[in-house]
Design a protein around this motif. Sequence first.
Motif, PDB file in Angstrom:
ATOM      1  N   ASN A  45       0.834  -1.264   0.124  1.00 27.33           N
ATOM      2  CA  ASN A  45       0.031   0.222  -0.514  1.00 27.33           C
ATOM      3  C   ASN A  45       0.833   1.394  -0.069  1.00 27.33           C
ATOM      4  O   ASN A  45       0.594   2.066   0.243  1.00 27.33           O
ATOM      5  CB  ASN A  45      -1.361   0.011   1.481  1.00 27.33           C
ATOM      6  CG  ASN A  45       0.009  -0.246   2.071  1.00 27.33           C
ATOM      7  OD1 ASN A  45       0.903  -0.251   2.659  1.00 27.33           O
ATOM      8  ND2 ASN A  45      -1.284  -0.223   3.775  1.00 27.33           N
ATOM      9  N   LEU A  46       2.080   1.352   0.107  1.00 28.77           N
ATOM     10  CA  LEU A  46       3.105   2.264  -0.094  1.00 28.77           C
ATOM     11  C   LEU A  46       4.045   1.777  -1.129  1.00 28.77           C
ATOM     12  O   LEU A  46       4.748   1.128   0.006  1.00 28.77           O
ATOM     13  CB  LEU A  46       3.252   2.515   1.082  1.00 28.77           C
ATOM     14  CG  LEU A  46       4.196   4.245   1.230  1.00 28.77           C
ATOM     15  CD1 LEU A  46       3.657   5.270   0.543  1.00 28.77           C
ATOM     16  CD2 LEU A  46       4.611   4.913   2.980  1.00 28.77           C
ATOM     17  N   ASP A  47       4.530   2.440  -1.942  1.00 23.30           N
ATOM     18  CA  ASP A  47       5.750   2.239  -2.672  1.00 23.30           C
ATOM     19  C   ASP A  47       6.519   3.762  -2.806  1.00 23.30           C
ATOM     20  O   ASP A  47       6.023   4.132  -3.944  1.00 23.30           O
ATOM     21  CB  ASP A  47       5.291   1.229  -3.805  1.00 23.30           C
ATOM     22  CG  ASP A  47       6.733   1.055  -4.832  1.00 23.30           C
ATOM     23  OD1 ASP A  47       7.773   1.471  -4.818  1.00 23.30           O
ATOM     24  OD2 ASP A  47       6.588   0.495  -5.748  1.00 23.30           O
ATOM     25  N   LEU A  48       7.466   3.136  -2.149  1.00 24.64           N
ATOM     26  CA  LEU A  48       7.757   4.731  -2.569  1.00 24.64           C
ATOM     27  C   LEU A  48       9.129   4.802  -3.788  1.00 24.64           C
ATOM     28  O   LEU A  48       9.075   6.057  -4.526  1.00 24.64           O
ATOM     29  CB  LEU A  48       9.562   5.007  -1.420  1.00 24.64           C
ATOM     30  CG  LEU A  48       9.608   4.975   0.373  1.00 24.64           C
ATOM     31  CD1 LEU A  48      10.516   5.014   0.749  1.00 24.64           C
ATOM     32  CD2 LEU A  48       8.567   6.025   0.311  1.00 24.64           C
ATOM     33  N   GLY A  49       9.019   3.666  -4.565  1.00 17.89           N
ATOM     34  CA  GLY A  49       9.464   4.264  -5.946  1.00 17.89           C
ATOM     35  C   GLY A  49       7.604   4.542  -7.284  1.00 17.89           C
ATOM     36  O   GLY A  49       8.139   4.870  -8.452  1.00 17.89           O
ATOM     37  N   ASP A  50       6.888   4.725  -6.522  1.00 20.21           N
ATOM     38  CA  ASP A  50       4.994   4.855  -7.566  1.00 20.21           C
ATOM     39  C   ASP A  50       5.116   5.938  -6.116  1.00 20.21           C
ATOM     40  O   ASP A  50       3.685   5.637  -5.291  1.00 20.21           O
ATOM     41  CB  ASP A  50       4.416   3.510  -7.084  1.00 20.21           C
ATOM     42  CG  ASP A  50       3.645   3.601  -8.089  1.00 20.21           C
ATOM     43  OD1 ASP A  50       3.580   4.328  -8.599  1.00 20.21           O
ATOM     44  OD2 ASP A  50       2.744   2.970  -8.073  1.00 20.21           O
ATOM     45  N   PRO A  51       4.817   6.775  -7.100  1.00 18.21           N
ATOM     46  CA  PRO A  51       4.360   8.628  -6.257  1.00 18.21           C
ATOM     47  C   PRO A  51       2.327   8.176  -6.256  1.00 18.21           C
ATOM     48  O   PRO A  51       2.240   8.744  -5.835  1.00 18.21           O
ATOM     49  CB  PRO A  51       4.622   9.507  -7.325  1.00 18.21           C
ATOM     50  CG  PRO A  51       5.756   8.830  -7.367  1.00 18.21           C
ATOM     51  CD  PRO A  51       5.524   7.886  -8.031  1.00 18.21           C
TER      52      PRO A  51
END
Length: 279
Positions: A35-41
């Motif tokens: 639910n949180l991908d630092l590579g996917d804004p």
Amino acid sequence: MKNILVAGATGKVGRRVVGRLRASGHPVRAASRTNLDLGDPTTWAKALDGVTAAYLLEPDLRPGTDHHARVPAFVDRAVRAGVRRFVLLSAYNVGDDHPLRPAEQALRDSGEDWTILRPDWFAQNFSEGPWLPGVLGGTLALPTGDGATPFIDAGDIAEVAARALTEDRHSGRTYQLTGPRAITFAEAADLIGRAAGRTVRHEDVAPEVLVERWVSAGVPEDVARLLTGLLVDIGDGRAAPVSDGVERALGRPARSFEDYVTEAAASGAWTAPRERAPE
């Protein structure tokens, strides 16, 4: 009600941060790559909704990664979303060319409260991480020679993080986090073996041997070389010095490796599946 965002909430430290915050009554938004991908804004807005404090880490330390586009960009977005306090899990000895340097600088430049945690090697690597197979197999084959390092208990890191997320006095501080004394891998293996009732020894190996083993297990070669180099540093006497960061943050000494070993053994961490009693 405002939430505290905990990134990497399923990791060694993250899940302990979540547990401590919830035990003390703080609302937590536990985030992982689902639910949180630092590579996917596109995943950021939902994760940041209603959040006023955030625990962050950079999970990808590969040299080719654009580290300015990850944690620094996320911090900028988080400030605009209303986050007013950040805690970053960094690493020991972060210099100007270290992949975590951009993340640390982003916190310092954020204009908000920040705390940076710089831990040494986790003690839990022996029971929950990459060294567990070696313990269960009886041989920790690592290129560390007779070098010693002050392993830090992940529970201590998590407690410092939880305090920093909820207390004002940690703002603007960088904590070097280590255990109370440095020990060699041979001593660590002996302590684990005695507590677990199994033979465990340390075998010093050439760095290339470990790199090849990790690559065969699916670790990218650049990451394998980075991690192996850090272990070689221990053998060459460039390990982290003992620090009082835990005591400064918590008002008590850091937990000893012996205490960690006793608890891990009692939990069955080093009991192989075939040795466990049927449920």
